[in-house]
Design an enzyme around this catalytic site. Structure first.
Site, PDB file in Angstrom:
ATOM      1  N   HIS A   1      -3.574  -1.874  -4.048  1.00  0.00           N
ATOM      2  CA  HIS A   1      -5.038  -1.944  -3.992  1.00  0.00           C
ATOM      3  C   HIS A   1      -5.595  -0.533  -3.838  1.00  0.00           C
ATOM      4  O   HIS A   1      -4.854   0.396  -3.502  1.00  0.00           O
ATOM      5  CB  HIS A   1      -5.477  -2.849  -2.832  1.00  0.00           C
TER       6      HIS A   1
ATOM      7  N   SER B   1       0.817  -1.226   0.000  1.00  0.00           N
ATOM      8  CA  SER B   1       0.000   0.000   0.000  1.00  0.00           C
ATOM      9  C   SER B   1       0.849   1.273   0.000  1.00  0.00           C
ATOM     10  O   SER B   1       1.533   1.547  -0.972  1.00  0.00           O
ATOM     11  CB  SER B   1      -0.978  -0.010   1.178  1.00  0.00           C
TER      12      SER B   1
END
Lengths: 72, 243
Positions: free
Chosen positions: B145, B122
């Site tokens: 994501h 991330s």
């Protein structure tokens, strides 16, 4: 605040008891210690970017260290 | 718990006499007798969650923004430090704090090399690409994501737009500082069928290099060697100015 993490948010934000650890500065190095009473603390984590700090025998995790300012 | 405190601890045999002796010299004489290990490379470990605006509950292992930024400033200023190695094993965290750390690393004049070990997920992705050269261990993973909002979310188009804007900050930073294209990064971000609980992609070691996110697969030896190369280049440059 926007958290960007693959961990489930309930796991990250799940509230627990307050931390038993305390942050102190010892000889210019930031340490995370667990107070064990009698003015001493057990080193949990060393926070420094200087790799040679991690080689100092008195700063190894698990060592006892005085929590109050020593005569440096 | 092994080391429960006893009321009157009997004097234990001192196993690490050397360590104890050193503490004693500090106490008695105000001197430190530290072995003079000179290192011109400092190492910045980024572990657990990157913590920014809010203090996370204590079960999280965190890397705090307010620790990292002054350390980076000190590294930039200290003439004895010639290079910085950033070691990442992070599960992401606060977007603003992560981007702030990444921006500082990008703008440093000293050579920087990053190494993703374990995971760089991330918001760890922009931090990993912010170094001048990046490495990933063969088994390390990076999860890409979409950003989610926590807390109260109002279901209006503005919420979506705001989130999109926040996401664009991350995407643009990654695109600018690595070889990956914006389209490819978005494709990885919104991939379905890869993650069990979310949309997105997990890149393992070599995959991250193939998509252009990370420069090379390698470990500590390669990372230090690269950093040393950069340091030598920097020194030669300085030499050129002088003559």
């Amino acid at each position: 605040m926007i958290l960007y993490t693959p961990l489930p948010l309930e796991l990250v934000l799940m509230s627990d008891d307050s931390s038993p650890y305390q942050e102190i500065e010892y000889d210019g190095v930031t340490l995370v210690v667990q107070p064990t009473g009698t003015g001493l603390g057990k080193i949990i984590q060393v926070k420094s970017t200087n790799p040679s700090v991690y080689l100092r025998p008195e700063l190894q995790p698990g060592q006892q260290i005085p929590l109050t300012k020593t005569l440096i | 718990m092994q080391d429960k405190h006893e009321p009157t601890p009997p004097p234990k045999p001192r196993r690490q006499t050397q360590g104890v002796k050193k503490i004693d010299t500090i106490k008695e004489f105000g001197q430190t007798d530290v072995p003079a290990v000179k290192t011109n490379i400092h190492c910045l470990p980024i572990i657990g969650q990157i913590e920014g605006h809010l203090i996370l509950p204590p079960q999280n292992k965190t890397t705090k923004y307010e620790h990292i930024i002054p350390q980076l400033v000190a590294i930039e200023q200290d003439p004895e430090i010639e290079g910085l190695l950033i070691i990442l094993n992070t599960v992401g965290g606060d977007v603003e704090a992560g981007l702030a750390i990444a921006e500082i690393i990008v703008s440093m004049t000293k050579p920087t090399v990053s190494l993703v070990l374990g995971g760089g997920h991330s918001i760890g992705v922009p931090v990993a690409v912010s170094a001048r050269y990046s490495f990933i261990a063969e088994t390390a993973t990076m999860t890409i994501h979409p950003i989610r909002l926590s807390g109260l979310v109002i279901g209006v188009p503005q919420t979506y737009e705001y989130m999109d804007k926040m996401q664009d900050r991350v995407i643009r930073f990654v695109e600018k500082h690595s070889r990956i294209s914006e389209a490819k990064f978005r494709e990885l971000m919104f991939q379905t069928g890869e993650l069990a609980r979310d949309i997105g992609t997990v890149l393992v070691g070599r995959d991250a290099v193939e998509v252009g996110l990370i420069d090379e697969v390698g470990g500590i030896s390669k990372a230090i060697k690269k950093l040393q190369e950069f340091i030598n280049e920097e020194k030669n440059k300085k030499g050129d100015y002088l003559h």
